[in-house]
Design a protein around this motif. Structure first.
Motif, PDB file in Angstrom:
ATOM      1  N   GLY A  82       0.833  -1.201   0.000  1.00 49.01           N
ATOM      2  CA  GLY A  82       0.000   0.000   0.000  1.00 49.01           C
ATOM      3  C   GLY A  82       0.861   1.242   0.000  1.00 49.01           C
ATOM      4  O   GLY A  82       2.007   1.235  -0.474  1.00 49.01           O
ATOM      5  N   PHE A  83       0.317   2.342   0.575  1.00 47.44           N
ATOM      6  CA  PHE A  83       1.042   3.612   0.543  1.00 47.44           C
ATOM      7  C   PHE A  83       1.195   4.239   1.924  1.00 47.44           C
ATOM      8  O   PHE A  83       1.569   5.405   2.018  1.00 47.44           O
ATOM      9  N   ASP A  84       0.924   3.472   2.977  1.00 46.10           N
ATOM     10  CA  ASP A  84       1.192   4.011   4.302  1.00 46.10           C
ATOM     11  C   ASP A  84       2.703   4.009   4.539  1.00 46.10           C
ATOM     12  O   ASP A  84       3.474   3.520   3.718  1.00 46.10           O
ATOM     13  N   ASP A  85       3.143   4.580   5.650  1.00 41.22           N
ATOM     14  CA  ASP A  85       4.575   4.750   5.871  1.00 41.22           C
ATOM     15  C   ASP A  85       5.321   3.425   5.870  1.00 41.22           C
ATOM     16  O   ASP A  85       6.404   3.301   5.286  1.00 41.22           O
ATOM     17  N   ALA A  86       4.762   2.407   6.518  1.00 44.28           N
ATOM     18  CA  ALA A  86       5.431   1.104   6.586  1.00 44.28           C
ATOM     19  C   ALA A  86       5.569   0.478   5.201  1.00 44.28           C
ATOM     20  O   ALA A  86       6.613  -0.100   4.867  1.00 44.28           O
ATOM     21  N   ALA A  87       4.531   0.611   4.385  1.00 41.59           N
ATOM     22  CA  ALA A  87       4.575   0.054   3.035  1.00 41.59           C
ATOM     23  C   ALA A  87       5.576   0.811   2.166  1.00 41.59           C
ATOM     24  O   ALA A  87       6.260   0.210   1.326  1.00 41.59           O
ATOM     25  N   ARG A  88       5.674   2.118   2.367  1.00 40.90           N
ATOM     26  CA  ARG A  88       6.641   2.904   1.610  1.00 40.90           C
ATOM     27  C   ARG A  88       8.072   2.488   1.956  1.00 40.90           C
ATOM     28  O   ARG A  88       8.937   2.409   1.081  1.00 40.90           O
ATOM     29  N   VAL A  89       8.309   2.208   3.222  1.00 40.55           N
ATOM     30  CA  VAL A  89       9.639   1.757   3.646  1.00 40.55           C
ATOM     31  C   VAL A  89       9.988   0.435   2.966  1.00 40.55           C
ATOM     32  O   VAL A  89      11.090   0.250   2.436  1.00 40.55           O
ATOM     33  N   GLU A  90       9.040  -0.504   2.966  1.00 39.95           N
ATOM     34  CA  GLU A  90       9.281  -1.800   2.326  1.00 39.95           C
ATOM     35  C   GLU A  90       9.430  -1.655   0.814  1.00 39.95           C
ATOM     36  O   GLU A  90      10.249  -2.343   0.187  1.00 39.95           O
ATOM     37  N   ASN A  91       8.673  -0.758   0.225  1.00 39.84           N
ATOM     38  CA  ASN A  91       8.775  -0.483  -1.210  1.00 39.84           C
ATOM     39  C   ASN A  91      10.210  -0.090  -1.569  1.00 39.84           C
ATOM     40  O   ASN A  91      10.811  -0.646  -2.505  1.00 39.84           O
TER      41      ASN A  91
END
Length: 211
Positions: A82-91
């Protein structure tokens, strides 16, 4: 319940396997040094346009390149995020790992991602090492909203998109990027030329003989 150590991503049973082809051999074959050109900036700043322009110029010079674009990668490798902070980090973690592998293969790799957090870009730099080149595509938020090529800012302002960088999620400006491009002062062609000039200075690619 006893934990199975073989399920861990990092343990003593995982050993790096050396390859038969050396980095020097790959450099000799490609005719240039490998690197990762990490384009960062707000949505609508011009990252993809400039990254594509640079990729075209490098390809036309005979360089072996590949461009990883944020939207394209989310169609496949990162489609589950997704686009929450945790998902952005994993991205960004996944992209960093992929970029390193491609750079190890001897390519000049472009990555066009918002990558909003300083810590994540620092981790990418640490992972990739001296081959990492941060390019800050510096475009004011107001200008990005004015351009709004995908209509995303309008949706974000209307509350239709959550965790949108620059509106409801922060963008942390690079502190000391290798290349700083101010798009309100440069055309796409001039911006691409600035990146190539830096690559020549770093001896990633050879300078063109103008004689």
């Amino acid at each position: 319940m006893t934990e199975n150590v073989s399920d861990k991503p990092e343990n003593s049973n995982v050993v790096w396997h050396p390859t038969a082809v050396s980095p020097a051999e790959r450099r000799a074959m490609h005719g240039h040094n490998p690197c990762v050109i990490w384009y960062t900036g707000l949505s609508g700043s011009g990252k993809s346009s400039i990254a594509n322009a640079v990729d075209r110029l490098l390809f036309d010079r005979g360089c072996h390149t590949y461009l990883l674009d944020g939207d394209n990668v989310r169609h496949g490798l990162n489609r589950d995020l997704g686009f929450d902070d945790a998902a952005r980090v994993e991205n960004i973690r996944r992209i960093s790992e992929v970029s390193k592998l491609m750079q190890n293969a001897g390519l000049i790799v472009g990555t066009a991602f918002i990558s909003p957090f300083i810590a994540d870009r620092a981790l990418a730099r640490e992972l990739i090492g001296g081959h990492f080149i941060e390019v800050f595509i510096d475009t004011p938020l107001a200008e990005c909203e004015k351009r709004d090529p995908k209509g995303l800012y309008q949706k974000a302002r209307a509350g239709e998109i959550k965790h949108f960088t620059g509106i409801s999620s922060p963008y942390e400006t690079p502190i000391s990027p290798e290349v700083h491009i101010r798009t309100t002062q440069l055309s796409i062609a001039d911006a691409a030329a600035q990146v190539l000039s830096y690559l020549e200075q770093r001896q990633i690619i050879a300078s063109l003989d103008l004689d």
